[in-house]
Structures are given as C-alpha cells and as structure tokens.
Design a protein around this motif. Sequence first.
Motif, PDB file in Angstrom:
ATOM      1  N   UNK A   1      83.156  11.340  -5.144  1.00 28.83           N
ATOM      2  CA  UNK A   1      83.790  12.451  -6.079  1.00 28.83           C
ATOM      3  C   UNK A   1      84.873  11.371  -7.053  1.00 28.83           C
ATOM      4  N   UNK A   2      85.435  11.175  -6.153  1.00 31.48           N
ATOM      5  CA  UNK A   2      86.742  10.570  -6.807  1.00 31.48           C
ATOM      6  C   UNK A   2      86.268   9.350  -7.862  1.00 31.48           C
ATOM      7  N   UNK A   3      85.372   8.609  -7.069  1.00 30.67           N
ATOM      8  CA  UNK A   3      84.923   7.222  -8.409  1.00 30.67           C
ATOM      9  C   UNK A   3      83.589   7.857  -9.061  1.00 30.67           C
ATOM     10  N   UNK A   4      83.185   9.186  -8.553  1.00 34.74           N
ATOM     11  CA  UNK A   4      81.621   9.213  -9.471  1.00 34.74           C
ATOM     12  C   UNK A   4      80.921   8.441  -9.186  1.00 34.74           C
ATOM     13  N   UNK A   5      80.581   7.781  -8.342  1.00 36.14           N
ATOM     14  CA  UNK A   5      79.673   6.775  -8.084  1.00 36.14           C
ATOM     15  C   UNK A   5      79.192   6.769  -6.509  1.00 36.14           C
ATOM     16  N   UNK A   6      78.371   5.872  -6.393  1.00 35.39           N
ATOM     17  CA  UNK A   6      77.638   5.765  -4.466  1.00 35.39           C
ATOM     18  C   UNK A   6      78.427   5.202  -4.218  1.00 35.39           C
TER      19      UNK A   6
ATOM     20  N   UNK B   1      83.911  10.139 -16.062  1.00 35.38           N
ATOM     21  CA  UNK B   1      85.127   9.826 -14.843  1.00 35.38           C
ATOM     22  C   UNK B   1      86.114   9.914 -14.743  1.00 35.38           C
ATOM     23  N   UNK B   2      86.984  11.225 -15.187  1.00 33.93           N
ATOM     24  CA  UNK B   2      87.799  12.107 -15.600  1.00 33.93           C
ATOM     25  C   UNK B   2      87.164  12.965 -15.177  1.00 33.93           C
ATOM     26  N   UNK B   3      87.109  13.422 -13.982  1.00 36.28           N
ATOM     27  CA  UNK B   3      86.617  14.354 -13.178  1.00 36.28           C
ATOM     28  C   UNK B   3      87.728  14.460 -11.679  1.00 36.28           C
ATOM     29  N   UNK B   4      87.842  15.999 -11.716  1.00 41.81           N
ATOM     30  CA  UNK B   4      88.671  16.298 -10.383  1.00 41.81           C
ATOM     31  C   UNK B   4      88.396  16.062  -8.698  1.00 41.81           C
ATOM     32  N   UNK B   5      88.400  15.936  -7.965  1.00 42.47           N
ATOM     33  CA  UNK B   5      87.573  16.582  -6.643  1.00 42.47           C
ATOM     34  C   UNK B   5      87.120  17.490  -6.433  1.00 42.47           C
TER      35      UNK B   5
ATOM     36  N   UNK C   1      92.614   7.743 -13.170  1.00 42.55           N
ATOM     37  CA  UNK C   1      94.094   8.558 -12.921  1.00 42.55           C
ATOM     38  C   UNK C   1      93.646   9.964 -13.919  1.00 42.55           C
ATOM     39  N   UNK C   2      92.831  10.278 -14.982  1.00 43.14           N
ATOM     40  CA  UNK C   2      92.871  11.596 -15.217  1.00 43.14           C
ATOM     41  C   UNK C   2      92.307  12.580 -13.976  1.00 43.14           C
ATOM     42  N   UNK C   3      91.354  12.611 -12.834  1.00 40.55           N
ATOM     43  CA  UNK C   3      91.168  13.409 -12.479  1.00 40.55           C
ATOM     44  C   UNK C   3      92.793  14.105 -11.222  1.00 40.55           C
ATOM     45  N   UNK C   4      93.055  13.458 -10.419  1.00 40.84           N
ATOM     46  CA  UNK C   4      94.577  14.217 -10.211  1.00 40.84           C
ATOM     47  C   UNK C   4      95.237  15.236 -11.289  1.00 40.84           C
ATOM     48  N   UNK C   5      94.677  14.877 -12.722  1.00 41.24           N
ATOM     49  CA  UNK C   5      95.955  15.576 -13.572  1.00 41.24           C
ATOM     50  C   UNK C   5      95.263  16.848 -13.554  1.00 41.24           C
ATOM     51  N   UNK C   6      94.099  16.520 -13.502  1.00 41.21           N
ATOM     52  CA  UNK C   6      92.398  17.776 -13.706  1.00 41.21           C
ATOM     53  C   UNK C   6      93.155  18.641 -12.108  1.00 41.21           C
TER      54      UNK C   6
ATOM     55  N   UNK D   1      84.885  -0.264 -17.112  1.00 38.62           N
ATOM     56  CA  UNK D   1      84.196   0.272 -16.977  1.00 38.62           C
ATOM     57  C   UNK D   1      83.081   1.067 -16.228  1.00 38.62           C
ATOM     58  N   UNK D   2      82.059   1.956 -16.017  1.00 39.80           N
ATOM     59  CA  UNK D   2      81.667   2.974 -14.906  1.00 39.80           C
ATOM     60  C   UNK D   2      81.069   2.577 -13.455  1.00 39.80           C
ATOM     61  N   UNK D   3      81.373   2.284 -12.452  1.00 37.89           N
ATOM     62  CA  UNK D   3      80.609   1.883 -11.458  1.00 37.89           C
ATOM     63  C   UNK D   3      80.088   2.408 -10.621  1.00 37.89           C
ATOM     64  N   UNK D   4      78.019   1.807 -10.581  1.00 40.84           N
ATOM     65  CA  UNK D   4      76.744   3.442 -10.859  1.00 40.84           C
ATOM     66  C   UNK D   4      77.012   3.252  -9.108  1.00 40.84           C
ATOM     67  N   UNK D   5      77.649   1.787  -8.421  1.00 46.09           N
ATOM     68  CA  UNK D   5      77.651   1.508  -6.417  1.00 46.09           C
ATOM     69  C   UNK D   5      78.516   0.933  -6.291  1.00 46.09           C
ATOM     70  N   UNK D   6      79.208   1.422  -5.735  1.00 47.29           N
ATOM     71  CA  UNK D   6      80.905   0.298  -4.619  1.00 47.29           C
ATOM     72  C   UNK D   6      80.703   0.104  -3.910  1.00 47.29           C
ATOM     73  N   UNK D   7      80.810  -1.287  -3.279  1.00 47.96           N
ATOM     74  CA  UNK D   7      79.745  -0.926  -2.028  1.00 47.96           C
ATOM     75  C   UNK D   7      80.994  -1.784  -1.026  1.00 47.96           C
ATOM     76  N   UNK D   8      81.855  -1.691  -0.271  1.00 46.67           N
ATOM     77  CA  UNK D   8      81.923  -1.789   0.745  1.00 46.67           C
ATOM     78  C   UNK D   8      82.474  -1.791   2.246  1.00 46.67           C
ATOM     79  N   UNK D   9      83.671  -2.870   2.903  1.00 48.77           N
ATOM     80  CA  UNK D   9      83.688  -2.532   4.291  1.00 48.77           C
ATOM     81  C   UNK D   9      84.638  -1.475   4.556  1.00 48.77           C
ATOM     82  N   UNK D  10      85.520  -0.635   5.530  1.00 53.47           N
ATOM     83  CA  UNK D  10      85.814  -0.092   5.466  1.00 53.47           C
ATOM     84  C   UNK D  10      87.860   0.055   5.240  1.00 53.47           C
TER      85      UNK D  10
END
Length: 530
Positions: free
Chosen positions: A400-405, A186-190, A154-159, A355-364
Amino acid sequence: MSVQKPTVDYSLYLVTGRELLPEGKDYLESLEESIKGGVTLVQVREKHAETGEFLRIAQASKDICRKYNVPILINDRIDIALAIQADGVHIGQSDMPVETARKLLPPNAIIGMTCNTVEHVRKAVQDGVDYVGLGPVWGTQTKKLTSPIVGVRGIGPLLDALEGTDVKAVSIAGIKSTNALHCLHGSVSMSGRSLDGLAVVSDIVASKDPYTAAKRIATIIKACKANPIICFSTFPPSYAPDAIKHSVGELLEAVKQHSPIVHQITNNVVTTQSANATIALGASPIMATAPEEMADLAAVSGGLLVNFGTIQNLDGMVAAGFNYNQNRKPVVFDPVGVGATGYRRASAATLLNAWQATVIKGNSGELAALANSNEVQAKGVDSVGQGFADPATFVRNLARKERAIIVLTGVTDYVSDGTTVVRLSNGHPLLGEITGSGCMVGTAVAAFCAGASTAESSKRSPDEAEDAKLVRGDMLVAAVGGVLAITVASELAAARADVKGSGTFLPALIDELGALTPEKIATYGKVEVI
C-alpha cells in the motif's frame, strides 16, 4: 452560519510564470489556450512585477478565466486579490498568516497553503485552509527551492495528515506530463487518500502549444480519476489457490509463446546465470546499463529488472525505469543489500522517486530497510534473526505504501498487492547454498511480468485508446508465477539422482526451469490465499 464557497476543481492547477513563455508567445494567448486544453484552476504568480503591472496582469487573467468559468487565485498578494475580486489566494509558509488573510478576504474566499511537512499540513488544517500544495515533489527551475524535496514517496504521509478533513491537496514542483502518472499513482496515503490534482508550471507555460500540453496532462488525470487502481488488478476474495496456479500456468505458456525481451540491469555476480534462467523460461535476456540505450530498449522489451547488488550505473537505472514507465512496461526492483550502506538506501530512494516500480522483491532484511522498520536487521545481502512476526501484514502494508506488488522471499514466500496476500511454501535448502538464487527469483518475476504485459498488449489494436494503467496484465499473478517457477524447479532439481550438492544443483535447476510446465505448477505448487 456557513458560507457557500465556489466549487473548485483542483485537477489541473496552472501556476503562471510569464518569464517562462517561449519567444513570441503572448501571455494571455497562452493562458486561454491552456484553459481550453483542460486547466481547471489558475494561480497568477508574479514574483517580480511592480504593483501596477501585477494588477493589470491579474485583471486581464481574471477576464479570461471568467470567460471559461475557471476560478482564479492570486499568489501571496492579498491586495491584488481584493482589487480584482479573485476567488482566493495561495500563500507560503513565510507569507501572511492564514488567520490574518481570512480576516481581510471575503468569507467565501479560497485559501491555499504550501506544505512541506506533516506539521505544516496539520497547522494548515487547524488554521482552516481550503487546500494544501504538497511538495516539492521534484526539483524545478521555476523557483528557488527553500525546502527539501519530498519526493513521490513522501507525499503519502502528508496526505495521511488530511484524513478526516475535507481539505483538498495538490502536488507541486516539477510536475510534467512525463511524470504525472507516477505522481498520481505513487502519492497515496496508507488508507487510500489520493491527490485531488496536480499543480503545473513550466510544462504548460513554456510550451509553444499550451493547449496540447494541458490536454496531455488533463487526459492522464481524468483517466486516473476514472480508474484509481492504475498499476495492477487485485484478486477478488473468492480467488482460489487452484485458480492462481492455473493462471500462473497460462502465463508460463505466454512467456514461451511470446518470448519477450527481459531487460536486466543486474549485479555482475549473477549476470550469466540470470541470462540462462531467462532463456530456460522461454524469454530473451538483454543486459544493458548505458542511459543512452534506455529509450530504445524500453520500446522493444517486455519488461525491466533493476537489481542493484553491485551499483555501477545509477544514471542508467534512473533512465531505464523512467522509460519503461513511459512505455507502460513492468519494472521489477530488487534492492539487493539495500540496508547495508547509506549509499544503497539513498540510491533506492532516488530510483523509487524517479519511477514507479511494478514489483519490489527482497528478503526480510532488505524490505525492512526499505520500509524503515527495525523489526528485521540485515547483514550484507542476508537477513538476521527470525523474520517478521506478522509477514502477511507487513507485505500488505508495504504494498500500500509503495503502490507496488511486494514479494517477500524466505523459507516461506509472501506476495501482496496491498489487498490480497498469497503465501507460497515451495523451495529447497540448496537454493541457499548457491550464489544469486534470490537474484534468479527477481529474474523469473521479471520474465513472468514481461509475459503478462506482452500477452495483454497483443490483444489490443494499435489504435486503441491509452488508459491510465502503468502496466497491463495481472502483475500479482505474474509475481507469484516468478516465485513458483524457481521454488518448484528447485524441488524437482534437488530430487534428481545426478544432483550431489550445490555444484551439481545449479545446472539441474536451469534444466528444470526449462522443463517446467503448467501441469508441474499445478501439481507441486503450494499456494495459500490469506
């Protein structure tokens, strides 16, 4: 005429709290040790002290801060700040308005404000604050929270609301050495705007060794500032598809050579075939969910897969990811069916803030739910509709939002680190006719990530200094490798004479995973860099 304000380094911002001092520890002694350990800014907070006592503590604190040329702020009390000629004040949303405080204080005074929403940030900028404290990021025992927990994500949108300004930002609440790296990463804006520092209370003040406590966090902050991209490396623009396939082949050999343990917290529908796929690739599976095991397993395993197709032990998932982050091991998150229920959405948020995910994988459908997008709907674990109009842009933005692959699976697969997007076009329709083929992709990605991390770590001596990287190794290549392994193997399996349908396809798929070689990846892999 512009007013020259003092130069402030917000990196490690100590907020005092005498009530937290360990037995026998003197407040001023603790403060001086903290500054020697790396504290760059001090805020004196005295919520219950009478005015005379507050004044005495503030003056003594200022004397120590001046000794080390560290700026000092006062929490809430303008009168105390004026009396000791502090460098400024920090005020909350319910305290004196900024405009009034600015009139009372010297023109060069620093004013900071606590902000919990985008509206708070915009108003603070309009009012002319010098910095904002964003949060609460986590729960804290140092004060009663009056605002909802924002979380790292939630910090990204504030930044974002600070873009185009010179207002600085620190995160507040619950910051410790064990979560500082996750918070900074993880606290980074788009657009890439990051925090200027961390505000810390109990992790330093409550320590019997505040020098070491402060130094531990200061070291993390300095390393992150020196190397802002701390989770994964990006492809240079000239990185060619053939070079990617070559790197994937090298990783496949690394998995077979090192046989890393791949710890999998996965749904009970696919446990056996996920374990078999792991073994076929050359890695070693272990399935464990108890929170009590996680610290030990994170120390010996090469990587972690968290697949919550059947959420049975959320505490174990939280503990697992946290411990793998602490050990700089890759964490692959597969939020199966995340859009199906409110509980799944809340669970995903809990995990990604813990925690910080390195990779997030999913369908659309799953990734759309994670991104709060209505572009694609989900039904159970499946997507509904035609998919994203522009999948490449979607995965790039979500990374960019999740700071993960991000790995988006489908008829065509997309992988992005927030800069580069790789499009993969292998696969066979029979994958959609067996249970858990998508989960096996998560397993393969975790195996390749574990192989990449293990191979990179094996090159380093035990005495080599730690850096700020959450994970070592090229995780974008690893994610591409995991997808290619399953999809290329599926094509080779479907072409076999002994495969008559889905019943014979699954064992053939495991066979082909075991027979996969770098040469087959190079020959059959369909890779494009967008």
